[in-house]
Scaffold this motif. Structure first.
Motif, PDB file in Angstrom:
ATOM      1  N   TYR A  49      29.980  25.357  30.395  1.00 34.81           N
ATOM      2  CA  TYR A  49      30.326  26.136  29.510  1.00 34.81           C
ATOM      3  C   TYR A  49      31.523  26.183  29.137  1.00 34.81           C
ATOM      4  O   TYR A  49      32.332  25.900  28.021  1.00 34.81           O
ATOM      5  CB  TYR A  49      28.872  27.256  28.381  1.00 34.81           C
ATOM      6  N   VAL A  77      24.923  15.483  33.449  1.00 35.78           N
ATOM      7  CA  VAL A  77      23.967  15.814  32.324  1.00 35.78           C
ATOM      8  C   VAL A  77      24.082  17.100  31.670  1.00 35.78           C
ATOM      9  O   VAL A  77      23.922  16.812  30.636  1.00 35.78           O
ATOM     10  CB  VAL A  77      22.341  14.513  32.469  1.00 35.78           C
ATOM     11  N   TRP A  78      23.321  17.806  32.693  1.00 35.91           N
ATOM     12  CA  TRP A  78      23.079  19.529  32.130  1.00 35.91           C
ATOM     13  C   TRP A  78      24.884  19.368  31.650  1.00 35.91           C
ATOM     14  O   TRP A  78      24.811  20.584  30.625  1.00 35.91           O
ATOM     15  CB  TRP A  78      22.261  19.854  33.327  1.00 35.91           C
ATOM     16  N   ASN A  86      27.137  17.817  31.022  1.00 38.10           N
ATOM     17  CA  ASN A  86      27.505  17.540  30.048  1.00 38.10           C
ATOM     18  C   ASN A  86      26.923  18.437  28.754  1.00 38.10           C
ATOM     19  O   ASN A  86      28.094  18.376  27.875  1.00 38.10           O
ATOM     20  CB  ASN A  86      27.187  16.328  29.734  1.00 38.10           C
ATOM     21  N   ILE A  87      26.410  18.218  28.941  1.00 37.43           N
ATOM     22  CA  ILE A  87      24.945  19.177  26.805  1.00 37.43           C
ATOM     23  C   ILE A  87      25.886  20.527  27.261  1.00 37.43           C
ATOM     24  O   ILE A  87      26.732  20.168  26.196  1.00 37.43           O
ATOM     25  CB  ILE A  87      24.129  18.952  27.136  1.00 37.43           C
ATOM     26  N   MET A 121      28.659  21.898  24.077  1.00 35.89           N
ATOM     27  CA  MET A 121      28.260  22.698  22.980  1.00 35.89           C
ATOM     28  C   MET A 121      29.984  23.772  23.500  1.00 35.89           C
ATOM     29  O   MET A 121      29.692  24.612  21.930  1.00 35.89           O
ATOM     30  CB  MET A 121      27.025  23.806  24.294  1.00 35.89           C
TER      31      MET A 121
END
Length: 367
Positions: A170, A266-267, A269-270, A274
């Motif tokens: 993040y 993948v986590w 990237n999300i 965001m």
């Protein structure tokens, strides 16, 4: 008074030579120091009580006098205190001076360092070859599959790492959007932050940052765990019982990390997207709907697949290097720390090298 001098060569110890009287004993030893030459007689018939602290103080004073040339003789101590003094005398080890390393850049030293690195590389290749053979053997004998160990590795390396990976990703997304947004805003190209953020996070920063975090968090844990087992001779016990360490300890770690790292990417990237999306809205005025609409049209699926395609290689590098360094630990705690540091440094180094090679290959393939 705990020590009394009858002459320059004869001394009498008296009273309680215990921990609580150490300050006074030191003072008496300064007032009545042992001579630096000749024979010295130390009478202990008047000692009423002595513990290890008092005996250490007496032996230390005697050793100091003997270094200067004196020769001490202890007499009339009780049998109990004589044994205590002899034990303490054996246990006192002089402090070793730490040698100052000499920096040398001669051709011979460079050659030695090169040969050392080549020998370690050959040992690593041998280690990976043995793992490959062990994997083939275990693969065709399902009863040797360690499902519980693999599930435990996935839980520890994957599930427990979700919070730190999410927070770090993040913040990376926020930083990328902030730095790129300042440049794009100057040219009125705010909307292109979506393209830059999506490509950079999915192709590079997501897989790379996740792999580096896992190398520091999980790779060091693998090395330390195997190293402690090596020090405690648990690895030797497994060999004695006919269970290969590769089957029980190393292969579950490789397989577990091989599964967990793509999912963690993948986590990451999300949360990276965001973070960038939040910064784009607050700094560039790009709404969430506009951001997501452009994202799905401009960012191809192959960007995500290219990023995820790197992660199995990163996982194998991290797990194999950390397990290899763990198995090279010698029988000392210092070796555990040295090999753990080395495993993290090498894992991060080879992750970056592999990522650079992927970038060159993908550019040649126009991907």
């Amino acid at each position: 008074m705990f020590i009394q001098s009858h002459s320059k060569k004869e001394f009498t110890c008296q009273g309680e030579w215990t921990l609580k009287n150490i300050p006074q004993i030191k003072t008496d030893l300064k007032k009545n120091p042992f001579p630096s030459d000749g024979a010295i007689k130390i009478d202990g018939s008047a000692v009423t009580l002595m513990d290890s602290a008092g005996s250490w103080l007496l032996i230390n004073a005697i050793k100091h006098a003997e270094k200067q040339g004196a020769k001490a003789q202890i007499e009339h101590f009780s049998e109990q205190y004589t044994k205590l003094l002899s034990i303490v005398k054996k246990e006192i080890i002089p402090a070793k001076k730490i040698p100052v390393p000499e920096h040398s850049f001669s051709l011979a030293d460079i050659g030695k360092a090169t040969l050392k690195q080549l020998s370690e590389l050959l040992a690593f290749l041998e280690f990976t070859g043995l793992l490959a053979c062990e994997f083939v053997r275990v693969f065709f004998t399902p009863k040797h599959w360690r499902w519980n160990e693999i599930a435990g590795i996935i839980y520890k390396t994957g599930y427990q790492a979700l919070p730190i990976i999410a927070l770090l990703s993040y913040m990376i997304g926020v930083v990328i959007s902030y730095q790129m947004g300042n440049q794009l805003r100057a040219y009125g190209a705010n909307i292109f932050i979506v393209d830059l953020l999506g490509l950079s996070v999915l192709r590079e920063f997501g897989p790379l940052i996740t792999a580096i975090m896992v190398a520091g968090r999980t790779g060091s844990a693998f090395t330390a765990q195997l190293g402690i087992m090596k020090v405690n001779q648990e690895i030797d016990a497994l060999n004695t019982m006919g269970i290969t360490p590769a089957e029980l300890l190393i292969l579950p770690r490789l397989i577990g990390l091989f599964i967990a790292l793509p999912l963690l990417t993948v986590w990451a990237n999300i949360f990276g997207i965001m973070g960038g999306m939040m910064m784009a809205k607050s700094m560039l005025g790009i709404g969430w709907h506009d951001f997501l609409l452009r994202f799905q049209h401009e960012i191809p699926l192959r960007s995500l697949l290219i990023g995820l395609g790197k992660t199995p290689v990163f996982a194998l590098l991290i797990a194999s290097i950390s397990c290899f360094q763990g198995m090279r630990v010698r029988n000392s705690a210092d070796s555990v720390g040295t090999q753990t540091t080395r495993s993290v440094v090498l894992a991060i180094f080879f992750i970056i090298v592999a990522d650079a090679l992927f970038s060159v290959i993908f550019s040649k393939l126009n991907l």
